[in-house]
Scaffold this active site. Sequence first.
Site, PDB file in Angstrom:
ATOM      1  N   ASP A  22      20.859  11.327-105.124  1.00  0.00           N
ATOM      2  CA  ASP A  22      19.814  10.965-104.240  1.00  0.00           C
ATOM      3  C   ASP A  22      20.478   9.679-103.847  1.00  0.00           C
ATOM      4  O   ASP A  22      21.425   9.209-104.325  1.00  0.00           O
ATOM      5  CB  ASP A  22      18.585  10.726-104.990  1.00  0.00           C
ATOM      6  N   LEU A  23      19.887   9.237-102.541  1.00  0.00           N
ATOM      7  CA  LEU A  23      20.419   8.157-102.010  1.00  0.00           C
ATOM      8  C   LEU A  23      19.166   6.936-102.555  1.00  0.00           C
ATOM      9  O   LEU A  23      19.791   5.925-103.116  1.00  0.00           O
ATOM     10  CB  LEU A  23      20.681   8.301-100.319  1.00  0.00           C
TER      11      LEU A  23
END
Length: 216
Positions: A7-8
């Site tokens: 995920d970012l």
Amino acid sequence: MDTLLFDLDGTLLDTNPLIIASFRHTFEYYFPEHTYRDEDIYRFIGPTLEKSFRELNEAEWKEMQAFYRSFNIAMHDQLVAEYPGVIEGLYRLHAKGYKMGVVTSKGRPVVERGLRLFNIDHLFDVVVTADDVENEKPHAEPVERALQALDSSPERAVMVGDNDTDIFSGKNAGTKTAAVGWALKGRPFLESLEPDVIIDSMEHFEAWLDEVSVHA
């Protein structure tokens, strides 16, 4: 285990101050009669903007989304920060030959901006954004798309994230899951998601990967 999906927001980059400021800016404009604390905004971190805004204002959600994004982009470089040791860890993992991808619920333009800002865009072989899927996390589709692009399989992959949407997307796709201990929502929340591991640092993640590989 040769495939790492990240995920970012809240995982690789500390975008939480930017996200909270963007939501507050939007809510103060559209709902001036309410006061929103940081804690009130936490539940909107993770789902797509469409889902969050439609829940609040079905008639004007598209306008709210555009309003949010305008502020978010304008303040992006000023408010996004690094997590200690995370970017260095990404470089080490890339050097070890892992296949690496980003799986996020953000739109592509701002995702690519964040990756370029910290010079990590070249570390990832695939980036799956909200613009690329019909079903966002926690559905399996984003993770499955990344695996397909990397010519990998769930048995060889781990999904790393800071939120329930990340962990459940990985679980639904059949990968292992890792929650980051620096997540905004705290360790008890992460433990309730029952990931395969909660990592306290990138060094911890690397050690866990080595251990998993030995016992595979």
